[in-house]
Design a protein around this motif. Structure first.
Motif, PDB file in Angstrom:
ATOM      1  N   PRO A 179      58.154  -4.982 104.460  1.00  0.00           N
ATOM      2  CA  PRO A 179      57.340  -4.610 103.302  1.00  0.00           C
ATOM      3  C   PRO A 179      56.193  -3.691 103.706  1.00  0.00           C
ATOM      4  N   THR A 180      55.795  -2.852 102.779  1.00  0.00           N
ATOM      5  CA  THR A 180      54.670  -1.937 103.000  1.00  0.00           C
ATOM      6  C   THR A 180      53.486  -2.306 102.113  1.00  0.00           C
ATOM      7  N   ALA A 181      53.632  -3.364 101.333  1.00  0.00           N
ATOM      8  CA  ALA A 181      52.567  -3.839 100.459  1.00  0.00           C
ATOM      9  C   ALA A 181      52.875  -5.293 100.100  1.00  0.00           C
ATOM     10  N   GLU A 182      51.989  -5.906  99.311  1.00  0.00           N
ATOM     11  CA  GLU A 182      52.239  -7.274  98.866  1.00  0.00           C
ATOM     12  C   GLU A 182      53.565  -7.356  98.110  1.00  0.00           C
ATOM     13  N   THR A 183      54.225  -8.500  98.234  1.00  0.00           N
ATOM     14  CA  THR A 183      55.508  -8.694  97.561  1.00  0.00           C
ATOM     15  C   THR A 183      55.489  -9.983  96.748  1.00  0.00           C
ATOM     16  N   VAL A 184      56.425 -10.066  95.811  1.00  0.00           N
ATOM     17  CA  VAL A 184      56.699 -11.302  95.083  1.00  0.00           C
ATOM     18  C   VAL A 184      58.078 -11.774  95.509  1.00  0.00           C
ATOM     19  N   ALA A 185      58.186 -13.033  95.915  1.00  0.00           N
ATOM     20  CA  ALA A 185      59.467 -13.583  96.350  1.00  0.00           C
ATOM     21  C   ALA A 185      59.790 -14.821  95.524  1.00  0.00           C
ATOM     22  N   ALA A 186      61.066 -14.976  95.190  1.00  0.00           N
ATOM     23  CA  ALA A 186      61.522 -16.108  94.390  1.00  0.00           C
ATOM     24  C   ALA A 186      62.530 -16.919  95.200  1.00  0.00           C
ATOM     25  N   VAL A 227      56.493 -24.207  91.947  1.00  0.00           N
ATOM     26  CA  VAL A 227      55.312 -23.824  92.717  1.00  0.00           C
ATOM     27  C   VAL A 227      55.096 -22.321  92.636  1.00  0.00           C
ATOM     28  N   VAL A 228      53.838 -21.923  92.481  1.00  0.00           N
ATOM     29  CA  VAL A 228      53.407 -20.548  92.721  1.00  0.00           C
ATOM     30  C   VAL A 228      52.412 -20.614  93.878  1.00  0.00           C
ATOM     31  N   ASP A 229      52.713 -19.922  94.957  1.00  0.00           N
ATOM     32  CA  ASP A 229      51.863 -19.967  96.148  1.00  0.00           C
ATOM     33  C   ASP A 229      51.415 -18.549  96.498  1.00  0.00           C
ATOM     34  N   TRP A 230      50.084 -18.352  96.550  1.00  0.00           N
ATOM     35  CA  TRP A 230      49.560 -17.074  97.020  1.00  0.00           C
ATOM     36  C   TRP A 230      49.482 -17.117  98.535  1.00  0.00           C
ATOM     37  N   GLU A 231      50.268 -16.237  99.168  1.00  0.00           N
ATOM     38  CA  GLU A 231      50.278 -16.160 100.625  1.00  0.00           C
ATOM     39  C   GLU A 231      49.327 -15.052 101.062  1.00  0.00           C
ATOM     40  N   LEU A 269      52.815 -13.179  96.352  1.00  0.00           N
ATOM     41  CA  LEU A 269      53.119 -14.403  95.619  1.00  0.00           C
ATOM     42  C   LEU A 269      54.496 -14.930  96.012  1.00  0.00           C
ATOM     43  N   ARG A 270      54.563 -16.236  96.243  1.00  0.00           N
ATOM     44  CA  ARG A 270      55.815 -16.902  96.589  1.00  0.00           C
ATOM     45  C   ARG A 270      56.079 -17.982  95.540  1.00  0.00           C
ATOM     46  N   LEU A 271      57.191 -17.852  94.828  1.00  0.00           N
ATOM     47  CA  LEU A 271      57.540 -18.794  93.772  1.00  0.00           C
ATOM     48  C   LEU A 271      58.735 -19.631  94.197  1.00  0.00           C
ATOM     49  N   LEU A 272      58.669 -20.920  93.898  1.00  0.00           N
ATOM     50  CA  LEU A 272      59.807 -21.811  94.132  1.00  0.00           C
ATOM     51  C   LEU A 272      60.232 -22.416  92.799  1.00  0.00           C
ATOM     52  N   PHE A 273      61.540 -22.374  92.554  1.00  0.00           N
ATOM     53  CA  PHE A 273      62.115 -22.890  91.322  1.00  0.00           C
ATOM     54  C   PHE A 273      63.064 -24.048  91.634  1.00  0.00           C
ATOM     55  N   ARG A 298      54.830 -25.548 101.534  1.00  0.00           N
ATOM     56  CA  ARG A 298      55.284 -25.118 100.208  1.00  0.00           C
ATOM     57  C   ARG A 298      56.347 -26.076  99.679  1.00  0.00           C
ATOM     58  N   LEU A 299      57.268 -26.497 100.545  1.00  0.00           N
ATOM     59  CA  LEU A 299      58.296 -27.448 100.132  1.00  0.00           C
ATOM     60  C   LEU A 299      57.682 -28.790  99.771  1.00  0.00           C
TER      61      LEU A 299
END
Length: 348
Positions: A191-198, A257-261, A271-275, A317-318
């Motif tokens: 990555p070259t910038a912040e990312t959102v991961a699901a 969960v929404v986790d700001w890393e 942002l890291r989201l867990l569903f 996170r888990l």
């Protein structure tokens, strides 16, 4: 391209590498040990005292990749890297980072039986008067033996027990020419910038969580991945589950969960989201299909078992995601720590 010559101390990596320079046009010797020597001069002694081997330093692993990329801008390649690499998580981290830079790797294992290795280590130590080096190399023979199952599965093996350095190099050149040792690994751009991961948590009938073992980074992971530009997180998680496991989720997963890393160089965070993807039927689990270039395995794990497999940030996170699942209320985290949540939301 990098031709990575792996093997135990005494396998003949350095002598074969020098011979191989004559056989691979345009090749350059690349010794990652020099980076370790440089770090020994630059890092505080307190930090160096925390590790037994410079490979344990994240800076060494990062610099090996960055230096290789820089060198390949100066020389045509291939780079020939004679370097013992026995920890699979380091292989994943470094080879994955090389793949992200579109640098192909040929992983070649120079193998010799233990009596041969011991004899060579003794001869070298006696010639150099290096008793400390002898003891250090001999202690690591057990680590080499323990790593052999994954090494022989991952690398093309050349037995050097009865080969001269020149003949070893010829065998290596033949292997490179034939395409042996090519590392089949996903090329995930850094990555070259912040990312959102699901990520999507899937469970079996015993409420164990499904984890996957990536080939391109250390540690186990949840099914999922980076949300593409213009893509919503839920469809991204569903897409990743299908691409990684061959599973179609018929019901959209619910947020846990929404986790700001936070950014931690060289990473950018995000942002890291867990569903919650629900429970899998036994037949679904039996039909899982893994892309070999991306994932090498999967397992169902209890929370305690997962804690031993996951890196710390994903472990926390888990833990919060499972508690949110039990309470039925999603959690917002910052760096893995719940923020603004009443105690009842995170039951023990």
């Amino acid at each position: 391209m990098i031709v990575w010559l792996n093997g135990a101390f005494g396998a003949g990596k350095t002598t074969a590498a020098n011979e191989l320079l004559d056989l691979l046009p345009g090749s350059t010797l690349y010794d990652p040990e020099l980076i370790g020597a440089g770090l020994r001069h630059m890092l505080p002694k307190e930090r160096l005292g925390e590790v037994d081997d410079f490979q344990e330093l994240p800076s060494w692993r990062r610099l090996v990749v960055d230096t290789a990329a820089a060198l390949l801008n100066e020389v045509p390649g291939p780079l020939i890297a004679p370097m013992t690499l026995l920890r699979r998580e380091y292989r994943d981290e470094m080879f994955g980072a090389l793949a992200a830079r579109r640098i192909p790797v040929r992983h070649l294992l120079l193998h010799a039986e233990e009596p041969v290795l011991r004899c060579r280590i003794d001869q070298r130590a006696s010639a150099e008067g290096d008793e400390a080096g002898r003891a250090w190399c001999l202690r690591r023979l057990g680590q080499y033996t323990a790593a052999l199952p994954w090494l022989t599965d991952d690398a093309h093996t050349v037995d050097t027990s009865r080969l001269t350095p020149r003949r070893t190099a010829e065998r290596l050149a033949e292997a490179v020419e034939a395409g042996h040792g090519a590392v089949d690994i996903v090329q995930t751009p850094e990555p070259t910038a912040e990312t959102v991961a699901a990520g999507v948590l899937l469970f079996d009938e015993r409420d164990r969580v499904l984890l996957v073992d990536p080939t391109y980074k250390p540690g186990w992971e949840f099914p999922g991945g980076v949300v593409e530009p213009g893509e919503a997180p839920v469809p991204a998680g569903v897409r990743e589950v299908f691409e990684e496991l061959g599973l179609h989720l018929s019901t959209p997963p619910s947020l846990l969960v929404v986790d700001w890393e936070p950014p931690k160089p060289p990473g950018f965070g995000g942002l890291r989201l867990l569903f919650d993807g629900g429970r899998l039927a036994a037949g679904d689990a039996a039909a899982l299909l893994l892309p070999s270039a991306e994932l090498r395995g999967w397992c169902f794990a209890t929370e305690e078992e997962a804690a031993r497999l996951l890196p710390p940030v994903r472990r926390e996170r888990l833990r919060c995601a499972l508690r949110a699942r039990r309470s039925g209320l999603p959690l917002y985290l910052e760096a893995g720590v719940p923020v603004g949540a009443p105690d009842t939301v995170v039951p023990e």
